[in-house]
Scaffold this motif. Sequence first.
Motif, short mmCIF file in Angstrom:
data_model
loop_
_atom_site.label_atom_id
_atom_site.label_comp_id
_atom_site.label_asym_id
_atom_site.label_seq_id
_atom_site.Cartn_x
_atom_site.Cartn_y
_atom_site.Cartn_z
N ILE A 75 0.83 -1.21 0.00
CA ILE A 75 0.00 0.00 0.00
C ILE A 75 0.86 1.26 0.00
N SER A 76 1.98 1.20 0.70
CA SER A 76 2.78 2.43 0.90
C SER A 76 3.85 2.65 -0.17
N VAL A 77 4.22 1.61 -0.93
CA VAL A 77 5.38 1.75 -1.81
C VAL A 77 5.16 2.78 -2.91
N THR A 78 3.98 2.80 -3.54
CA THR A 78 3.76 3.73 -4.65
C THR A 78 3.77 5.19 -4.19
N ARG A 98 6.81 10.14 -4.09
CA ARG A 98 7.20 11.36 -3.38
C ARG A 98 8.71 11.50 -3.31
N TYR A 99 9.39 10.37 -3.10
CA TYR A 99 10.86 10.38 -3.04
C TYR A 99 11.46 10.81 -4.38
N GLU A 100 10.94 10.25 -5.48
CA GLU A 100 11.46 10.61 -6.80
C GLU A 100 11.18 12.07 -7.13
N SER A 141 13.20 17.72 -7.72
CA SER A 141 13.18 19.12 -7.25
C SER A 141 14.57 19.53 -6.78
N ALA A 142 15.28 18.61 -6.14
CA ALA A 142 16.62 18.91 -5.65
C ALA A 142 17.58 19.17 -6.80
#
Length: 435
Positions: free
Chosen positions: A418-421, A426-428, A433-434
């Motif tokens: 459930i949490s991976v996507t 969000r991480y990518e 953005s960085a």
Amino acid sequence: MFDPDPFTLGCILAGLLLIGMTAGSSFIARLPLSSAMLYLLAGIAMGPWGLGLVKLDALKNTLLLERLTEIAVLISLFTVGMKLELPFTHLRWRIPVQLATVSMLVTVVTITAIGLWALNLPLGAAVLLGAILAPTDPVLASDVQVTNPGDRDQLRFGLTGEGGLNDGTAFPLVMLGLGLLGLHDLGAGGWRWWAVDVLWGVVGGLALGYLLGHLVGRTIVYLRMRHLEALRSDEFIALGLIALTYGLALWSHTYGFLAVFAAGLALRRIVEPRRGRTPGRLHEGLSAEDKAASGAQAPAHMMEAVQRFNSQLESFVEVAMVMAVGVLVATVSFRSEVLWLIPLLFLVVRPLAVYAGLLGTPVAGAQRRLMAWFGIRGIGSLYYLLYVINHGMEPALAQRLLSITLAVIVASIVVHGISVTPLMSRYEQRKKSAR
């Protein structure tokens, strides 16, 4: 007349599942769930809780299930090894090595303490529980692993390398647990365990696998580029190297999981031989495919073909094994202790172990938190459980460890699926953005 037998109905449902997964793959990828969750539900539907088309019992079909999980882990470990392109001298290897050793030991020690004082298990069984639940899974963790050989991301590289290494580094602790239960010879003062199960098993397995991967890969590339031989059947390279490496590792009493992982790493490192050139006239009459396989890009061509075949094979393995887990769920009596043990494992034990293992590494806070969360448990844990059951563990103790292990695997498939996507998306986005 229109009442299908169980096999026919099973074929129809399996076909619908696979075609549906293909047709809806892009849509599913955007949802907060993983494909493993759908395979799990399909397994439950086809098992005793659903249509009753498939029946498996982890305490009666132990040898069959052990062999199936063993093959699944081997294929996945070889695939993981081929994804990791960085040389061993690169500092980024420090992250997975520390996760697979320091974090592994912290996890096993912590779970052993829980097993002794909270679950009232014998010392040997508590150590076994820690060794079974400590390894992260290379089969189910594809969504957080390196996506291509050139990926340099610390998070993905760390989790990929950890999943490849700790399925082998857990083996000495499994043997220790068996020894404490009187099911394995540890030697006087534990000398045999240290010398054979730890040093020889780990070092010998890594060395044997790397040597075989290097020799087989260099030989095939040499035959292709210098003699225009061995130009076809790239899929046999993967299957043959896995089987040869694992067989020789078992024969030499080293750890086959580590050997197969190292073989994949070595094959990934193969480069073009520097001596001589293949005369261009020898390529006359060859098909375009054979010219590509024997030309200057022969190593890259071979790696791409083997990696593509491995990925496809790994996908089939994932479907089969997760569906098997879904079938097994109906045959296990889950104890109430799993209700507090699973959150403790995911929210306390895993983060504690990861933060301890990453001390001194250049891993940012967000990456540390994601590594701490994505300690996915799966087929590797199931294999170790079946391995110890087949080594003579008493049925009552085996039933209890089965209840805990299967509950952890199912919970991991669900909560991590459930949490991976959303978390990885969000991480990518933060990475972009960085930049």
